[in-house]
Structures are given as C-alpha cells and as structure tokens.
Design a protein around this motif. Structure first.
Motif, PDB file in Angstrom:
ATOM      1  N   PRO A  30      10.450 -41.523  24.203  1.00  0.00           N
ATOM      2  CA  PRO A  30      11.165 -40.616  25.102  1.00  0.00           C
ATOM      3  C   PRO A  30      10.315 -39.374  25.398  1.00  0.00           C
ATOM      4  CG  PRO A  30      12.614 -41.367  23.344  1.00  0.00           C
ATOM      5  CD  PRO A  30      11.222 -41.832  22.996  1.00  0.00           C
ATOM      6  N   VAL A  31      10.433 -38.859  26.617  1.00  0.00           N
ATOM      7  CA  VAL A  31       9.614 -37.713  27.027  1.00  0.00           C
ATOM      8  C   VAL A  31      10.119 -36.387  26.473  1.00  0.00           C
ATOM      9  CG1 VAL A  31       8.800 -38.801  29.146  1.00  0.00           C
ATOM     10  CG2 VAL A  31      10.817 -37.362  29.226  1.00  0.00           C
ATOM     11  N   TRP A  32      11.424 -36.248  26.275  1.00  0.00           N
ATOM     12  CA  TRP A  32      11.966 -34.931  25.948  1.00  0.00           C
ATOM     13  C   TRP A  32      11.417 -34.333  24.657  1.00  0.00           C
ATOM     14  CZ3 TRP A  32      15.787 -33.167  22.323  1.00  0.00           C
ATOM     15  CH2 TRP A  32      16.080 -31.820  22.490  1.00  0.00           C
ATOM     16  N   PRO A  33      11.400 -35.041  23.536  1.00  0.00           N
ATOM     17  CA  PRO A  33      10.908 -34.380  22.326  1.00  0.00           C
ATOM     18  C   PRO A  33       9.381 -34.320  22.247  1.00  0.00           C
ATOM     19  CG  PRO A  33      11.635 -36.583  21.784  1.00  0.00           C
ATOM     20  CD  PRO A  33      11.925 -36.363  23.245  1.00  0.00           C
ATOM     21  N   SER A  34       8.687 -34.785  23.261  1.00  0.00           N
ATOM     22  CA  SER A  34       7.221 -34.824  23.226  1.00  0.00           C
ATOM     23  C   SER A  34       6.627 -33.515  23.739  1.00  0.00           C
ATOM     24  CB  SER A  34       6.710 -35.986  24.080  1.00  0.00           C
ATOM     25  OG  SER A  34       6.844 -35.671  25.451  1.00  0.00           O
ATOM     26  N   ALA A  35       5.323 -33.448  23.734  1.00  0.00           N
ATOM     27  CA  ALA A  35       4.614 -32.280  24.256  1.00  0.00           C
ATOM     28  C   ALA A  35       4.568 -32.294  25.785  1.00  0.00           C
ATOM     29  CB  ALA A  35       3.195 -32.244  23.705  1.00  0.00           C
ATOM     30  N   LEU A  36       5.014 -33.391  26.409  1.00  0.00           N
ATOM     31  CA  LEU A  36       4.983 -33.523  27.870  1.00  0.00           C
ATOM     32  C   LEU A  36       6.382 -33.808  28.407  1.00  0.00           C
ATOM     33  CD1 LEU A  36       1.789 -35.767  28.050  1.00  0.00           C
ATOM     34  CD2 LEU A  36       1.943 -33.334  28.593  1.00  0.00           C
ATOM     35  N   PRO A  37       7.288 -32.826  28.381  1.00  0.00           N
ATOM     36  CA  PRO A  37       8.638 -33.066  28.882  1.00  0.00           C
ATOM     37  C   PRO A  37       8.641 -33.278  30.397  1.00  0.00           C
ATOM     38  CG  PRO A  37       8.355 -30.749  28.441  1.00  0.00           C
ATOM     39  CD  PRO A  37       7.104 -31.447  27.972  1.00  0.00           C
ATOM     40  N   LEU A  38       9.690 -33.901  30.899  1.00  0.00           N
ATOM     41  CA  LEU A  38       9.864 -34.119  32.334  1.00  0.00           C
ATOM     42  C   LEU A  38      10.590 -32.902  32.885  1.00  0.00           C
ATOM     43  CD1 LEU A  38       9.497 -36.059  34.676  1.00  0.00           C
ATOM     44  CD2 LEU A  38      11.594 -37.204  33.983  1.00  0.00           C
ATOM     45  N   LEU A  39       9.830 -31.954  33.398  1.00  0.00           N
ATOM     46  CA  LEU A  39      10.341 -30.658  33.825  1.00  0.00           C
ATOM     47  C   LEU A  39      10.441 -30.620  35.342  1.00  0.00           C
ATOM     48  CD1 LEU A  39      11.068 -27.879  32.633  1.00  0.00           C
ATOM     49  CD2 LEU A  39       8.680 -27.246  32.914  1.00  0.00           C
ATOM     50  N   THR A  40      11.565 -30.102  35.872  1.00  0.00           N
ATOM     51  CA  THR A  40      11.764 -30.106  37.316  1.00  0.00           C
ATOM     52  C   THR A  40      12.492 -28.857  37.787  1.00  0.00           C
ATOM     53  OG1 THR A  40      12.584 -31.402  39.186  1.00  0.00           O
ATOM     54  CG2 THR A  40      13.957 -31.362  37.215  1.00  0.00           C
ATOM     55  N   ASN A  41      12.426 -28.608  39.081  1.00  0.00           N
ATOM     56  CA  ASN A  41      13.193 -27.528  39.686  1.00  0.00           C
ATOM     57  C   ASN A  41      14.257 -28.075  40.633  1.00  0.00           C
ATOM     58  OD1 ASN A  41      11.754 -28.368  41.906  1.00  0.00           O
ATOM     59  ND2 ASN A  41      10.906 -26.381  42.407  1.00  0.00           N
ATOM     60  N   ARG A  42      14.336 -29.401  40.764  1.00  0.00           N
ATOM     61  CA  ARG A  42      15.302 -29.996  41.691  1.00  0.00           C
ATOM     62  C   ARG A  42      15.734 -31.360  41.165  1.00  0.00           C
ATOM     63  NH1 ARG A  42      13.700 -29.567  47.669  1.00  0.00           N
ATOM     64  NH2 ARG A  42      14.149 -27.463  47.046  1.00  0.00           N
ATOM     65  N   ILE A  43      17.035 -31.626  41.236  1.00  0.00           N
ATOM     66  CA  ILE A  43      17.574 -32.931  40.867  1.00  0.00           C
ATOM     67  C   ILE A  43      18.377 -33.434  42.055  1.00  0.00           C
ATOM     68  CG2 ILE A  43      19.081 -34.202  39.293  1.00  0.00           C
ATOM     69  CD1 ILE A  43      18.612 -31.929  37.252  1.00  0.00           C
ATOM     70  N   ALA A  44      17.973 -34.554  42.616  1.00  0.00           N
ATOM     71  CA  ALA A  44      18.709 -35.189  43.712  1.00  0.00           C
ATOM     72  C   ALA A  44      19.266 -36.498  43.175  1.00  0.00           C
ATOM     73  CB  ALA A  44      17.790 -35.442  44.900  1.00  0.00           C
ATOM     74  N   SER A  45      20.526 -36.724  43.402  1.00  0.00           N
ATOM     75  CA  SER A  45      21.177 -37.875  42.799  1.00  0.00           C
ATOM     76  C   SER A  45      21.985 -38.622  43.848  1.00  0.00           C
ATOM     77  CB  SER A  45      22.038 -37.355  41.651  1.00  0.00           C
ATOM     78  OG  SER A  45      23.195 -38.050  41.489  1.00  0.00           O
ATOM     79  N   GLY A  46      22.094 -39.920  43.666  1.00  0.00           N
ATOM     80  CA  GLY A  46      22.890 -40.747  44.557  1.00  0.00           C
ATOM     81  C   GLY A  46      24.276 -41.009  43.973  1.00  0.00           C
ATOM     82  N   ALA A  47      24.949 -41.959  44.546  1.00  0.00           N
ATOM     83  CA  ALA A  47      26.308 -42.277  44.121  1.00  0.00           C
ATOM     84  C   ALA A  47      26.326 -42.789  42.690  1.00  0.00           C
ATOM     85  CB  ALA A  47      26.902 -43.323  45.051  1.00  0.00           C
ATOM     86  N   ALA A  48      27.274 -42.297  41.926  1.00  0.00           N
ATOM     87  CA  ALA A  48      27.550 -42.766  40.568  1.00  0.00           C
ATOM     88  C   ALA A  48      26.340 -42.702  39.652  1.00  0.00           C
ATOM     89  CB  ALA A  48      28.120 -44.178  40.615  1.00  0.00           C
ATOM     90  N   GLU A  49      25.503 -41.705  39.814  1.00  0.00           N
ATOM     91  CA  GLU A  49      24.374 -41.504  38.912  1.00  0.00           C
ATOM     92  C   GLU A  49      24.690 -40.336  37.992  1.00  0.00           C
ATOM     93  OE1 GLU A  49      20.155 -42.535  40.533  1.00  0.00           O
ATOM     94  OE2 GLU A  49      21.168 -41.201  41.926  1.00  0.00           O
ATOM     95  N   LYS A  50      24.199 -40.421  36.768  1.00  0.00           N
ATOM     96  CA  LYS A  50      24.409 -39.343  35.800  1.00  0.00           C
ATOM     97  C   LYS A  50      23.059 -38.932  35.232  1.00  0.00           C
ATOM     98  CE  LYS A  50      26.012 -38.659  31.220  1.00  0.00           C
ATOM     99  NZ  LYS A  50      26.112 -39.423  30.033  1.00  0.00           N
ATOM    100  N   TYR A  51      22.791 -37.651  35.270  1.00  0.00           N
ATOM    101  CA  TYR A  51      21.572 -37.099  34.678  1.00  0.00           C
ATOM    102  C   TYR A  51      21.968 -36.151  33.555  1.00  0.00           C
ATOM    103  CZ  TYR A  51      18.749 -38.805  38.551  1.00  0.00           C
ATOM    104  OH  TYR A  51      18.109 -39.600  39.445  1.00  0.00           O
ATOM    105  N   ASP A  52      21.299 -36.261  32.422  1.00  0.00           N
ATOM    106  CA  ASP A  52      21.437 -35.290  31.343  1.00  0.00           C
ATOM    107  C   ASP A  52      20.200 -34.425  31.390  1.00  0.00           C
ATOM    108  OD1 ASP A  52      23.786 -36.468  30.490  1.00  0.00           O
ATOM    109  OD2 ASP A  52      22.781 -37.726  29.013  1.00  0.00           O
ATOM    110  N   PHE A  53      20.396 -33.117  31.420  1.00  0.00           N
ATOM    111  CA  PHE A  53      19.256 -32.216  31.452  1.00  0.00           C
ATOM    112  C   PHE A  53      19.533 -31.015  30.571  1.00  0.00           C
ATOM    113  CE2 PHE A  53      21.930 -31.249  35.075  1.00  0.00           C
ATOM    114  CZ  PHE A  53      22.058 -29.878  35.043  1.00  0.00           C
TER     115      PHE A  53
END
Length: 80
Positions: A30-53
C-alpha cells in the motif's frame, strides 16, 4: 475555484481497496504508509465510488460539487 490548489490529501483507499505501488519484482505494498504517498489536490469521482483520504493538518478552503441524475421535479433524465 478560488484560491491556489495545494496537495493536501493522501489517497488511501478506493472502493475499499488500498492504492498500491506497482512492483513487478516484489510485493505491491500500500502507498499510504510508505515514503511515497499518493498525494493530490483534487479528487474527481464517478457514480457510486468511495475514496478514503487523509487530510494533512492545516487550514484549507475546500470546494465540493454534488451532481445528481434526478431532475428537480423528480423525473428521470431523458435516455440518450
């Protein structure tokens, strides 16, 4: 959008599955606990999608735009 976009959110999961590093020679960790997290300034989502951030600490102006497929009068949209 007002203000200057700033990378403030670490994306952790999408639809309950962790974002992972692509590694053909080893485990896809997984990327989150690593030294290279997936960092963003924008989240675009479609129907019935769930993002945890996870938001980085600070004070931010956030803009949300919610769209619906149901018309204000309750009718369904026209078929294409």
């Amino acid at each position: 959008m007002n203000g200057k976009p700033v990378a403030m959110a670490d994306l952790i999961f999408h639809d309950g599955q962790p974002f992972r590093h692509s590694n053909p020679n080893g485990p896809a960790n997984p990327v989150w606990p690593s030294a290279l997290p997936l960092l963003t300034n924008r989240i675009a989502s479609g129907a019935a999608e769930k993002y945890d951030f996870l938001l980085r600490s600070g004070k931010y102006l956030m803009t949300f735009e919610f769209l619906t497929w149901v018309h204000p009068d309750g009718s369904a949209p026209p078929k294409p």
